[in-house]
Design a protein around this motif. Structure first.
Motif, short mmCIF file in Angstrom:
data_model
loop_
_atom_site.label_atom_id
_atom_site.label_comp_id
_atom_site.label_asym_id
_atom_site.label_seq_id
_atom_site.Cartn_x
_atom_site.Cartn_y
_atom_site.Cartn_z
N GLY A 71 0.48 -0.73 -0.32
CA GLY A 71 -0.18 0.49 0.35
C GLY A 71 0.39 1.07 -0.03
N ALA A 72 1.67 1.32 -0.11
CA ALA A 72 2.85 2.52 -0.26
C ALA A 72 2.47 3.26 -1.39
CB ALA A 72 4.57 1.98 -0.40
N THR A 73 2.68 4.62 -1.81
CA THR A 73 2.71 5.58 -2.35
C THR A 73 3.82 5.34 -3.34
OG1 THR A 73 1.66 7.00 -1.77
CG2 THR A 73 2.55 7.98 -3.41
N VAL A 74 3.76 5.28 -4.51
CA VAL A 74 4.79 4.69 -5.75
C VAL A 74 4.81 5.97 -6.86
CG1 VAL A 74 5.88 3.62 -7.01
CG2 VAL A 74 5.24 2.17 -5.09
N LEU A 75 6.09 7.04 -6.77
CA LEU A 75 5.49 7.79 -7.78
C LEU A 75 7.34 7.35 -8.12
CD1 LEU A 75 5.34 10.78 -5.35
CD2 LEU A 75 3.73 9.96 -7.20
N SER A 76 7.02 7.55 -9.77
CA SER A 76 8.19 6.96 -10.42
C SER A 76 8.92 8.60 -11.65
CB SER A 76 8.31 6.30 -11.66
OG SER A 76 7.61 6.19 -12.11
N GLY A 77 9.41 8.51 -12.28
CA GLY A 77 10.54 9.52 -12.90
C GLY A 77 12.05 9.20 -13.67
N ARG A 78 12.01 10.12 -14.70
CA ARG A 78 12.90 9.40 -15.55
C ARG A 78 14.06 10.88 -16.56
NH1 ARG A 78 13.20 4.53 -18.01
NH2 ARG A 78 11.53 3.96 -16.71
N ALA A 79 15.20 10.27 -16.35
CA ALA A 79 15.80 11.24 -17.44
C ALA A 79 16.23 10.58 -18.28
CB ALA A 79 17.08 11.29 -16.86
N LEU A 149 3.50 12.45 1.66
CA LEU A 149 2.61 10.97 1.37
C LEU A 149 2.65 10.03 1.28
CD1 LEU A 149 3.52 12.32 -2.51
CD2 LEU A 149 1.04 12.70 -0.83
N GLY A 150 4.22 9.91 2.02
CA GLY A 150 4.98 8.23 2.78
C GLY A 150 3.53 8.36 4.92
N ARG A 151 3.10 8.78 5.07
CA ARG A 151 2.99 9.04 6.71
C ARG A 151 2.54 8.15 6.83
NH1 ARG A 151 0.18 14.14 7.31
NH2 ARG A 151 2.89 14.92 7.86
N ASP A 152 1.55 7.28 6.06
CA ASP A 152 0.60 6.27 6.47
C ASP A 152 0.94 4.78 6.35
OD1 ASP A 152 -1.38 8.11 7.44
OD2 ASP A 152 -2.04 8.31 4.88
N ARG A 153 1.68 4.52 4.66
CA ARG A 153 2.32 3.53 4.31
C ARG A 153 3.50 3.08 3.88
NH1 ARG A 153 -2.69 -0.95 2.86
NH2 ARG A 153 -4.18 0.01 4.70
N GLY A 154 4.68 4.54 3.67
CA GLY A 154 5.33 4.75 2.88
C GLY A 154 5.05 4.87 1.13
N CYS A 155 6.58 5.46 0.71
CA CYS A 155 6.65 6.45 -0.64
C CYS A 155 7.99 6.01 -0.58
CB CYS A 155 6.71 7.77 -0.33
SG CYS A 155 6.07 8.30 -2.06
N LEU A 156 7.98 5.20 -2.11
CA LEU A 156 8.89 4.44 -2.85
C LEU A 156 9.30 5.77 -3.53
CD1 LEU A 156 11.16 2.61 -3.47
CD2 LEU A 156 9.39 1.57 -5.13
N LEU A 157 10.07 6.73 -4.02
CA LEU A 157 10.74 7.55 -5.25
C LEU A 157 11.65 6.77 -6.16
CD1 LEU A 157 10.12 10.39 -7.07
CD2 LEU A 157 12.06 10.55 -5.11
N VAL A 158 10.82 6.95 -7.77
CA VAL A 158 11.74 5.78 -8.13
C VAL A 158 12.46 6.75 -8.82
CG1 VAL A 158 12.77 4.12 -10.06
CG2 VAL A 158 10.80 3.71 -7.95
N LEU A 159 13.15 6.84 -9.80
CA LEU A 159 14.27 7.68 -10.56
C LEU A 159 15.17 7.23 -11.18
CD1 LEU A 159 15.40 10.66 -8.43
CD2 LEU A 159 13.42 10.61 -9.95
#
Length: 976
Positions: A71-79, A149-159
């Motif tokens: 249930g973690a928030t996942v955000l991603s971006g790339r160069a 954003l990750g306060r409840d279940r964590g957050c993963l930022l993918v770059l």
């Protein structure tokens, strides 16, 4: 054309993409541990580092799946690859996805960071965007948002693909490595060993070896397992595994590509549910990716090949709906072409769109496009993406520039790059802005309008980047090219004037102003005239012509108001404030207040904050602390964290001077933390004031640690060393009752003060230094008094002005002139008692003077010592208060004691000798109680109450109960 669903593009026969994660158990285990730690509140940055095709993206997919499963928030971006990458592209892509979900920005943790986040997500833009621009502060804003954003279940930022990233993104990620350590956020990045991210990877590894995970080649056994998994079989054709081991070099992507190449050549075939090979594998199957891609492209019909080439031109991820116009085929041909490319393992379905299977695949395809074909396709692709993206938002502007360049249109490419540089400048990405502006200038044909625009943009970037010398070099050449556009040339010369001022070249600034005035050949537009007058006022002030500065600034104020140029009006008002400040800080305040009002009315956040800061510092000089705190709060709301830190530094300075340990600790800790977190120049002084706060608290170990931090950048900085000895160690000597240490630390202070840059610091410890020498030296401190008398008046500090009279009074007292000493000391003492700031320093000096006066027989040492005792008792510095009581006893005066009453005596009354029990009596007197009622309330006899009343009359100097009541109300003993 209707969109084709995903199922329409499933190829016939087994996919050669490996569905299993093979040979990465150790790496996957590390990622699982990091994700578990993140869920528990310990995040950070992890970078997967490996060659192209090593399997970094496959590991990222495993991590994102695991994160979503909990249930973690996942955000991603790339160069993406490009001649000059777009500033903050990976972060912007990631946060744009978050913005579409309706992220609430009203969390207290985000206060002051909306402006920084607005540089990434246009919808979050605020009036304060641009204040204190820096990748570090932007990185802090991102860290705080991700934490929310990750306060409840964590957050993963993918770059992904940071080897293609811009410098500002890399700096922001560097900051995230520290900022996310104690948060439920993990930033997972990928990078190749070489490229733009190599320096970042090296720094992260040096600080924390666990922050990078090498993704190396697979061992032979795992290559064999991967071959079986790709073919969905337990028995590969004879010799196939050995061939793949030899030619893949253990790179997972190449394993898949080699198999795809064998299938494309017909050497490897799937028939009747089993794989078989025919012919010799080594001579018939290419060993390099490029050869493998070339063979598969050769198998495509010309229409499909054109579709694939057009897609490669648009990037690894491409908008397939643009392909008909670029490839000059109809929609059905595009769909058929994509299906064929999918079957050849060149592309894959990604959501509702398509992408090349790997960045290497796209690069290999693009390398096969002949230059004439690339130019022809680019000529169609460039207008296609501009029609599809009006305004060229985000990275499209850079892509349009690259396509225009490839299409043989360098002037149009340069035009897009100028816009890209402007956007980078407005977002504070100065490194990217400069590189992009220079590239635009290289592409633009000489003498073209775009060339002038590129030079102008480069000039503005260089000024903003603090490179006045480079700016002047560009600007001088440019000014000569604008002879036919006088107003534009005059505005350019205004910018050059600012560059000359920044470079400290006043003569050049004067020349630029004169040139700007003559540029319009006597026909000066009023709005332009206001801009010229405003900057000319700055030049006149720097040229020590305050009269001219004031006249020019007044003219600029009026013209700017008439022509609706509030920023210019504010600039001119600030000059008038600086001119007025020569008459005293109060004289500057009305002008600064006008500037503040204009800026606030027009939403000029930077001007508004600057004016409020100047007002706060002016009022601080006369003892008002509320404006400092108000400006600090305003700066925090604006996200101007550098100004916030400066205000905290000032508040810590004030608290230290007042011997206020809690105030000093709070403000200095805040400034030190911000300085360290954001890499601010305030750091050394913040740690120095923190050392002073620990000195007030009696914590020598913490004090020394903070001193070490203050001197870490430059152990020989005389500015830091001067206040170390004159403020921190002198303060420690007082609160630790170690007055014998004072002469040594104050003399050491002066050694550093004498070599420090003049007027960079005030060094209030000098007042104590001259006092100690006047008290102790055989010649009455003649040399110290002469040196102090020469330097003190120019600094305009009340403590120094009064100190001149104090040390003269000490000298007269030592000579036996008691009356002369007392006559000088009385007004000096009165002035120091009412001094708005530095009460701790004032009472420290007063303690020294009282001790000397008692020794030499002059003045009112008992009165002064009672005041000191009251101050140090109220401040919680009991050792110094005991010293005061001991000295009072030595003079024969009554020694203050805390009576049996339950009240804390206000400082002013304690200075008069009022005890706690007498305060209880005073409170009841102020309430109108009779002597009998007071006795009954306090369980005292009538005679005891009368004795306390008599003592109160003697101590306070009043002679009736009504006056006692007034006194009680004055000191806040009772309300009203």
């Amino acid at each position: 054309m209707p969109h084709e669903g995903r199922t329409s593009f499933v190829p016939a026969g087994p996919s050669l993409v490996c569905a299993e994660l093979i040979g990465r158990d150790a790496e996957a285990a590390v990622l699982r541990r990091r994700l578990a730690a993140t869920a528990a509140g310990t995040g950070g940055v992890v970078v997967l580092v490996g060659d192209a095709g090593a399997g970094k993206s496959r590991l990222v997919r495993e991590a994102t799946t695991a994160a979503r499963d909990v249930g973690a928030t996942v955000l991603s971006g790339r160069a993406v690859p490009g001649a000059h990458p777009v500033a903050y592209r990976p972060l912007a892509e990631a946060l744009l996805a978050a913005s579409r979900t309706g992220v609430a920005l009203d969390s207290p943790e985000l206060a002051g960071f909306h402006g920084h986040l607005g540089r990434l997500v246009p919808a979050w833009h605020t009036a304060s965007t641009g204040l204190d621009d820096s990748p570090v502060l932007l990185g802090e804003g991102v860290a705080r948002l991700l934490t929310v954003l990750g306060r409840d279940r964590g957050c993963l930022l993918v770059l992904e693909d940071l080897h293609w990233s811009d410098p500002e993104t890399l700096d922001a990620v560097d900051h995230l490595a520290d900022a996310l350590h104690d948060s439920p956020v993990l930033c997972l990045a990928t990078a190749r060993p070489d490229g733009a991210a190599s320096g970042l990877v090296e720094r992260l590894t040096r600080r924390d070896p666990d922050s990078t995970i090498p993704v190396s080649a697979l061992p032979p056994d795992d290559v064999d397992r991967m071959v079986s998994a790709c073919l969905h079989t337990v028995a590969a054709p004879s010799g196939l595994e050995a061939f793949v081991r030899t030619h893949s070099e253990g790179i997972p992507f190449l394993v898949e590509e080699l198999l795809a190449g064998l299938v494309a050549s017909g050497t490897l075939a799937f028939d009747d549910g089993r794989w078989s090979s025919s012919g010799e594998l080594v001579p018939t199957v290419p060993g390099s990716l490029r050869e493998s891609i070339r063979r598969r492209l050769a198998a495509l019909d010309p229409t499909t090949r054109r579709v694939v080439d057009a897609a490669a031109l648009l990037g690894r991820r491409f908008d397939w709906q643009l392909l008909p116009g670029i490839a000059e085929v109809d929609g059905r041909d595009v769909v058929d072409g994509l299906r064929a490319a999918l079957a050849e393992q060149l592309i894959e379905v990604e959501g509702t769109g398509f992408a090349f299977r790997h960045a290497l695949t796209r690069e290999a395809v693009l390398a096969e496009v002949l230059p004439p074909d690339r130019m022809h396709l680019s000529r169609r692709a460039w207008p296609a993406i501009e029609r599809a993206h009006p305004g060229l938002s985000g990275a499209v502007c850079e892509q349009a520039a690259e396509l225009a360049e490839a299409a043989g249109a360098p002037e149009e490419a340069a035009d897009r790059l100028v816009e890209s540089a402007r956007r980078a400048l407005s977002s504070g990405a100065l490194v990217t802005a400069e590189a992009t502006a220079r590239r635009a200038r290289r592409l633009a044909p000489d003498d073209s309008p775009v060339a002038l625009a590129a030079d102008e943009m480069l000039l503005h970037v260089l000024v903003a980047a603090g490179k006045p010398g480079d700016a002047l070099a560009v600007g001088h050449e440019l000014a000569g090219l604008l002879a036919d556009d006088p107003d534009r040339r005059a505005d350019l010369l205004v910018v050059l004037t600012r560059a000359a001022l920044a470079a400290g070249d006043t003569a050049a600034a004067v020349a630029q102003v004169d040139a700007a005035r003559t540029a319009s050949a006597g026909d000066l537009d009023e709005a332009l005239g206001a801009r010229i007058d405003a900057v000319a006022a700055h030049v006149a002030l720097d040229d020590d012509r305050p009269g001219d500065a004031a006249a020019l600034a007044r003219a600029a104020v009026d013209a700017a108001a008439d022509t609706a140029q509030p920023a210019v009006e504010c600039e001119a008002l600030e000059v008038l404030g600086r001119v007025a400040a020569a008459r005293g800080p109060d004289a500057a305040i009305p002008w600064l207040q006008r500037a503040s009002d204009v800026a606030e009315r027009h939403g000029l956040a930077d001007r508004h904050l600057r004016a409020r800061q100047e007002i706060a510092l002016a009022r601080w000089g006369r003892g008002e602390l509320a404006p400092l705190r108000e400006t600090r709060d305003l700066a925090q709301r604006y996200g101007a964290l550098i100004t916030t830190a400066v205000m905290d530094l000032s508040l810590a300075d004030v608290a230290l001077s007042n011997f206020d340990r809690e105030g000093a600790l709070t403000a200095a800790r805040s400034c030190a933390a911000a300085s360290e977190r954001y890499g601010l120049a305030t750091g050394p002084v913040a740690h120095l004031w923190l050392a002073g706060a620990y000195a007030l608290a009696g914590d020598d170990a913490a004090m020394q640690a903070s001193v070490d931090d203050a001197l870490a950048r430059d152990p020989h900085d005389p500015r830091i060393l001067g206040d170390l000895y004159g403020r921190v160690l002198a303060t420690r000597a007082f609160v630790a009752d170690d007055l014998d240490a004072l002469p040594g630390v104050l003399d050491t202070m002066m050694e550093h003060v004498r070599v420090a840059p003049p007027r960079k610091s005030i060094y209030p410890g000098r007042a104590l230094w001259v006092t100690v020498h006047a008290i102790s030296d055989d010649d009455l401190g003649a040399a110290a008094r002469a040196e102090f008398a020469e330097t003190a008046p120019a600094l305009g500090v009340p403590l120094f002005t009064q100190a001149l009279d104090v040390v003269e009074a000490i000298a007269r007292g030592r000579r036996g002139d008691a009356d002369g000493a007392a006559a000088l000391m009385a007004p000096a003492h009165a002035g120091l008692r009412t001094a708005p700031l530095g009460s701790g320093l004032v009472h420290a000096q007063q303690l020294l003077v009282a001790r000397a006066a008692a020794r030499d027989g002059w003045g009112e040492p008992a009165t002064w010592l009672r005041e000191c005792e009251a101050f140090f008792t109220a401040s919680g510095h009991e050792r110094t208060a005991r010293r005061c009581r001991a000295l009072l006893g030595a003079t024969g005066a009554p020694v203050p004691r805390r009576g049996p009453g339950t009240s804390d005596v206000p400082v002013g009354l304690r200075a008069l000798g009022v005890t706690g029990r007498e305060l209880d009596v005073l409170r009841l007197v102020a309430q109108g109680r009779s002597t009998r009622e007071i006795g009954a309330s306090l369980q005292l006899s009538t005679k005891t109450v009368e004795r306390h009343l008599s003592s109160l009359f003697d101590r306070t100097g009043v002679r009736n109960r009504g006056a006692l009541g007034d006194l009680a109300r004055t000191h806040g003993v009772v309300d009203g």
